[in-house]
Design an enzyme around this catalytic site. Structure first.
Site, short mmCIF file in Angstrom:
data_model
loop_
_atom_site.label_atom_id
_atom_site.label_comp_id
_atom_site.label_asym_id
_atom_site.label_seq_id
_atom_site.Cartn_x
_atom_site.Cartn_y
_atom_site.Cartn_z
CE LYS A 8 -4.02 4.74 0.55
NZ LYS A 8 -2.57 4.35 0.54
CG ASP A 30 -1.84 1.20 1.28
OD1 ASP A 30 -2.96 1.10 0.76
OD2 ASP A 30 -1.42 2.25 1.83
CE1 TYR A 85 0.29 7.57 2.73
CE2 TYR A 85 0.83 5.38 1.95
CZ TYR A 85 -0.01 6.23 2.62
OH TYR A 85 -1.15 5.73 3.21
CG HIS A 125 -4.88 9.75 0.36
ND1 HIS A 125 -3.52 9.74 0.15
CD2 HIS A 125 -5.05 9.27 1.61
CE1 HIS A 125 -2.90 9.26 1.22
NE2 HIS A 125 -3.80 8.98 2.13
#
Length: 299
Positions: free
Chosen positions: A95, A65, A70, A128
């Site tokens: 996402k 994931d 990120y 997200h």
């Protein structure tokens, strides 16, 4: 692949508890998703993320994931290519971030994620965060624009499944009314923060719930009740938290780069928390809550 003889032997040993770390949940489109995944949030891009992904795959994880937010999709892609498994054996999620909501921006964000990952397709692509009513007068249009982009990517085969993250029922319903139910909703879920109304709504509509921060960003690991139960079941507190998620039919996505904890976080299928102890955990007052959804005003 676990052979039939091995499965039978394990079944005899554990009886009804047999659901090894290759166990899956069904998605609305008939595909399946692993019940435990590896989270990559806050792991630095490049070699650190690549090494973490390789270690996770070696430990047995098959769901990886990540997210544009990120800032480590490049490293995730490096790890996927170097892990030694065929791409088809992994379930990869990314996402689209909140600044990229709407049809056009979502499409651009998807292509940028794919370039960073170096992949031909995603197994799961999520919105997200929702645009929320308290911040945007056109919140519904923004969310629907992104959702229509995801539906188009899904129809084209660029992604195998689509869903959302941090969407409460109020924000899920317009997407459902647009002709397609999200297959996944990834939300904060851990002992001390269950979001029961949202979980119940999702599960009633066939939406798989994924738990981000299933250990409450490690805040719950010092809770007296959870430590008591860990001693009772001869497991770590993290294993109790993750097993609790699974017994609520919630997919858990823990994150660690510690090799011992990587293995422990998959070792969840040889024990079962009793109904009484599940109820005790469920009754915990708010504990370990991140406050992130308040920061983004998603509720």
């Amino acid at each position: 692949m676990i052979d039939l003889v091995t499965m039978i032997l394990v079944s005899l040993e554990y009886g009804s508890l047999v659901m090894d770390h290759f166990a899956t949940y069904p998605l609305l489109n008939g595909l399946t998703i692993p019940r435990v995944g590896f989270g990559t949030s806050q792991i630095a891009d490049g070699e650190p993320t690549a090494e973490a992904v390789i270690a996770a795959v070696k430990a047995g994880y098959r769901l990886i994931d990540t997210a544009a937010r990120y800032n480590n999709e490049t490293g995730v892609g490096m790890g996927i290519r170097a892990c030694g498994l065929d791409r088809s054996e992994l379930f990869v999620t990314s996402k689209v971030w909140g600044t990229e909501r709407g049809y056009e921006k979502t499409m651009v964000s998807f292509e940028a994620s794919m370039d960073r990952l170096g992949l031909d397709y995603l197994d799961l692509f999520l919105i997200h965060w929702p645009a929320c009513e308290s911040k945007y007068t056109d919140w519904k249009e923004q969310n629907l624009g992104s959702w229509r982009a995801l539906k188009e990517l899904y129809a084209a085969g660029r992604v195998k499944a689509i869903g959302v993250a941090n969407f409460m029922p109020k924000y899920l319903q317009p997407l459902m009314d647009d002709g397609m139910v999200p297959m996944v909703n990834q939300i904060e879920f851990h002992p001390g923060y269950m979001q029961k109304e949202c979980v119940d709504f999702c599960q009633a509509n066939g939406i798989v719930v994924e738990a981000w921060s299933p250990l409450g960003r490690r805040r719950v690991l010092d809770h007296p009740l959870l430590n008591e139960l860990a001693a009772k079941y001869e497991k770590s507190v993290a294993q109790v938290c993750l097993r609790w998620c699974l017994q609520h039919n919630v997919l858990a996505i823990p994150k660690t780069v510690n090799p011992e904890r990587l293995a422990q976080n998959l070792d969840l299928f040889g024990f079962e928390i009793t109904d009484v102890d599940m109820a005790r955990i469920d009754a915990m007052p708010e504990y370990g809550y991140s406050g992130i959804d308040r920061k983004f005003s998603a509720n």
